[in-house]
Design an enzyme around this catalytic site. Structure first.
Site, PDB file in Angstrom:
ATOM      1  N   GLU A  59     -32.045  32.999 -25.946  1.00  0.00           N
ATOM      2  CA  GLU A  59     -32.887  32.534 -24.522  1.00  0.00           C
ATOM      3  C   GLU A  59     -33.087  33.640 -23.767  1.00  0.00           C
ATOM      4  OE1 GLU A  59     -31.679  29.111 -22.676  1.00  0.00           O
ATOM      5  OE2 GLU A  59     -31.382  27.825 -24.492  1.00  0.00           O
ATOM      6  N   GLU A 114     -24.855  26.984 -25.712  1.00  0.00           N
ATOM      7  CA  GLU A 114     -24.488  27.015 -24.236  1.00  0.00           C
ATOM      8  C   GLU A 114     -23.101  25.903 -23.917  1.00  0.00           C
ATOM      9  OE1 GLU A 114     -27.439  26.858 -21.395  1.00  0.00           O
ATOM     10  OE2 GLU A 114     -28.369  28.582 -21.897  1.00  0.00           O
TER      11      GLU A 114
END
Length: 765
Positions: A251, A107
């Site tokens: 995720e 991320e």
């Protein structure tokens, strides 16, 4: 995350203990046949203190400070640091097989939401290329290992759509044995759409998702339901999977809002199952984000008790990847705890006929999916038709006192009781009886109670497991509800349901209810009605197991006692006090249990100086290597990122000599050890002038190799040792020594040790 576990230039050495711990966890996974992914998880966050991939560590994660990007010159050194860190990781794991995967980052973006900054996106692409080149060149199995590559913030749109700038790294250094048309690069994306449902923890808002959701409880401002989800996964399939680049959804998940909306779990399970179904269809691998937080968060498994706490969601996920034959096998196994003697002969024979037919289907080599699913439904129906033998039913009072209702809030149903294995064997439980009074008006359609298994595998909502007032009897203002527990269970599959009991809820649309009695009918075999009274009770503590001591008051066996043990408690480590680390001195964090005030300490390593323009920004100390700029037009020339260590060899030697002098005669005195409830308490007398102490615990007195189960550092004169390595009933040996610190030639704090004092023996209670 590596962050401050990385040493200074020029080598950027990762802390050895940290790397060893990562290796241990990877070994846990690989030894069980699981696949593990190592990534660099927090180092690219601009919101995390010391984050360093996208902004200077001096500016990352600090309140009121805008993250400062690197200059072109600084970026060269950061690229070098990134490569060296991955080189160390890759070398550590170079001999592991395909069960280990590396992912370059997690991320990573510049912290600004919206369309990516092209310059910053190029830096992410550069990092990915450095990562691939570095790992491949370490050899071993790394030249053919699968490598996982993320785009901007692992966002699907910013990774798939060409206009934003994501590029796959070249893979020219991979093993020549891999066919040219075969990839060893995977793409990483995350999926949390809509965020209002998945990640926003606001109670009572956005608690449902999908085609059956209540429009007042779902995100409606943009299209993000089933069709949108499928479209996103279809895009990554067309862009990457179809070209040989597998996609890992690293995720996904939904935050728990069931406290505000009882139906939230149903919709979370449906969301996760739907994502898994689309992932399977479009060739992606979904990885659920279980962050270990089991309250109003993402956690599915309690890390302390190792128990599943969101069984509906786990089952929904796993169900996608089971074949119809797998499911039939589970349904057959789920009947193992049924006992013939507890049922009327005719109903038992009917059940056996259905069960044996189902086994024949399972053993059939070419059994179709439809045959397997039909067999499963037949088993469920046969269980529902089983008729208990009344001659073996006895009444047993449950321990728990009924709770009194005071809530009629439609958003918060109230759990009365989870009927579990207290005085009854739940597999032999048939009926539950509740008596209650009502304050308010009722109609036939007003419902009193909602039921579901404590851990249900296929639960899809409350209906039809609802007791309405029309199903209750009433006499002199007291209502009685009788629940056929086995009938409730018959609509669910899996052994766990029958082991864990039934949840009974009340509230929603009811008037105020006061529960006056709660009892159960179960098949115990002795046909004797026991009436138990609690004569002694001890609640759980953080370290001790509680119990209820019961005494029978009936005529036949008056005075007969039994003890029911409660679950263990657990520490609730919540508050922490910290003495911050400085540039040159270690800090201390003390974490305390909010229940029993037990505490443990963690040493925080010294941060080291951060010189800018000749001065440390943390403490103001002057940089001895600083050279003032010769260009008056560039007054902010800083010390190079990799300065020479200011300490000279003679002064380092003197510092080491001084440290050794501190511990030369600094022996531990008055050492004592005690044990209680699977922990060892060690205390000793303070030694002046030393920096701290090292405590060692071993299984044998020689303290060699694997016999040493624990080494701890502390600056205090006492330490509590506990954990999985300290086992009840085992004997251990304890010793303590002092240490002093000095700065070595690389300006890194280094310990020298005194001699160990006496060794003490202790048996753990």
């Amino acid at each position: 995350s590596y962050l401050n576990k990385i040493g200074s230039a020029p080598n950027y050495t990762i802390d050895a203990d940290w790397l060893a711990r990562i290796k241990k966890v990877v070994d846990y996974c690989v030894d069980e046949g699981l696949y593990a992914i190592i990534n660099m998880h927090g180092d690219g966050y601009t919101t995390v203190t010391d984050g360093w991939l996208m902004s200077t560590p001096e500016s990352s994660g600090r309140t009121g400070v805008t993250p400062v990007p690197y200059t072109a010159e600084q970026q060269v050194e950061v690229n070098k640091k990134f490569g060296l860190v991955w080189q160390q990781i890759a070398n550590t794991f170079k001999d592991y097989d395909e069960h280990l995967i590396f992912e370059s980052m997690n991320e990573v973006f510049d912290g600004s939401y919206g369309d990516p900054n092209p310059t910053k996106y190029k830096q992410i692409n550069d990092y990915n290329q450095i990562f691939v080149d570095t790992v491949r060149q370490t050899g071993g199995n790394n030249d053919k290992r699968w490598l996982l590559i993320p785009g901007w913030n692992t966002n699907i749109n910013y990774t798939v759509d060409d206009k934003y700038g994501f590029t796959l790294p070249t893979d020219t250094n991979r093993n020549s044995s891999i066919p040219s048309g075969e990839q060893r690069i995977m793409v990483s994306v995350h999926y949390y759409d809509p965020w209002n449902f998945c990640g926003d923890g606001t109670p009572g808002k956005y608690s449902q998702w999908g085609k059956d959701a209540d429009t007042d409880k779902k995100e409606t401002s943009y299209d993000c339901d089933e069709n949108f989800m499928e479209g996103q996964l279809k895009k990554v399939n067309e862009k990457f999977v179809s070209k040989g680049y597998p996609v890992v959804i690293g995720e996904y998940g939904c935050i728990n809002k069931s406290a505000a909306d009882p139906q939230n779990t149903k919709f979370r399970a449906y969301y996760d199952k739907t994502l898994c179904e689309f992932s399977k269809e479009y060739g992606c691998i979904p990885v659920y984000w279980d962050n270990g937080a089991i309250g109003d968060s993402f956690g599915l498994i309690n890390r302390t008790t190792t128990k599943v706490v969101q069984q509906e969601i786990v089952d929904a996920i796993v169900d996608v990847f089971l074949t119809a034959k797998d499911k039939l096998n589970l349904a057959i196994i789920g009947t193992d705890d049924l006992e013939e003697k507890l049922y009327l002969p005719d109903s038992w024979q009917s059940f056996l006929t259905v069960l044996n037919s189902a086994k024949d289907v399972y053993n059939k080599a070419e059994a179709s999916d439809s045959e397997c699913l039909e067999a499963i439904n037949n088993i469920k129906a046969a269980i529902a038709e089983l008729k208990p033998d009344p001659s073996v039913l006895v009444e047993t009072k449950l321990i728990s006192e009924p709770q009194v209702s005071s809530s009629k809030n439609t958003q918060n149903d109230n759990l009365i009781h989870s009927i579990s294995n207290e005085l009854v064997d739940y597999s032999k439980l048939y009926y539950i009886q509740l008596t209650f009074t009502v304050n308010g008006d009722v109609t036939d359609d007003t419902f009193a109670f909602l039921l579901k298994p404590f851990s249900s595998s296929t639960w899809d909502g409350w209906d039809p497991d609802i007791i309405y007032f029309k199903d209750c009897t009433e006499e002199n203002g007291v209502y009685t509800a009788k629940i056929n527990a086995q009938a409730v269970l018959a609509t669910y599959s899996g052994k766990a349901d029958k082991a864990n009991g039934i949840d009974i809820h009340y509230g929603t649309d009811n008037p105020e209810i006061t529960l006056t009695g709660l009892s159960a009918l179960s098949a115990q075999g002795d046909r004797h009605v026991h009436s138990y009274t609690v004569v002694n009770k001890k609640e759980n503590t953080c370290i001790e197991r509680g119990f209820c001591e019961l005494e029978c008051k009936c005529d036949e066996e008056e005075g007969k006692k039994c003890t029911i043990y409660l679950d263990f408690g657990k520490h609730q480590y919540a508050s922490a006090t910290t003495t911050p680390a400085t540039c040159t001195k270690n800090g201390i964090r003390t974490t305390t249990c909010s229940v029993c005030k037990d505490s443990y300490t963690t040493e925080l390593p010294a941060k080291g100086h951060r010189y800018i323009d000749g001065k440390c920004k943390e403490c103001g100390e002057k940089d001895p290597n600083y050279v003032p700029p010769t260009n008056p037009n560039n007054p902010h020339v800083t010390t190079p990122t990799s300065p020479k260590v200011p300490t000279t060899a003679p002064t380092t030697a003197n510092a080491k000599k001084a440290a050794k002098a501190k511990v030369k005669n600094a022996k531990i005195k008055s050492l004592s050890v005690k044990s209680s409830a699977k922990k060892i308490s060690v205390t000793w007398k303070k030694v002046n002038k030393v920096n701290g102490y090292q405590v060692q615990v071993a299984k044998k007195k020689n303290f060699k190799g694997k016999n040493i189960v624990l080494k701890k550092f502390t600056t205090k004169t006492k330490l509590t040792v506990k954990g999985s390595k300290i086992k009840k009933g085992k004997t251990y040996y304890v010793r303590v020594r002092t240490y002093a610190t000095y700065k070595n030639s690389k300006n890194k704090p280094t310990k020298v040790y005194g001699k160990f004092g006496k060794t003490l023996r202790i048996k753990v209670k």
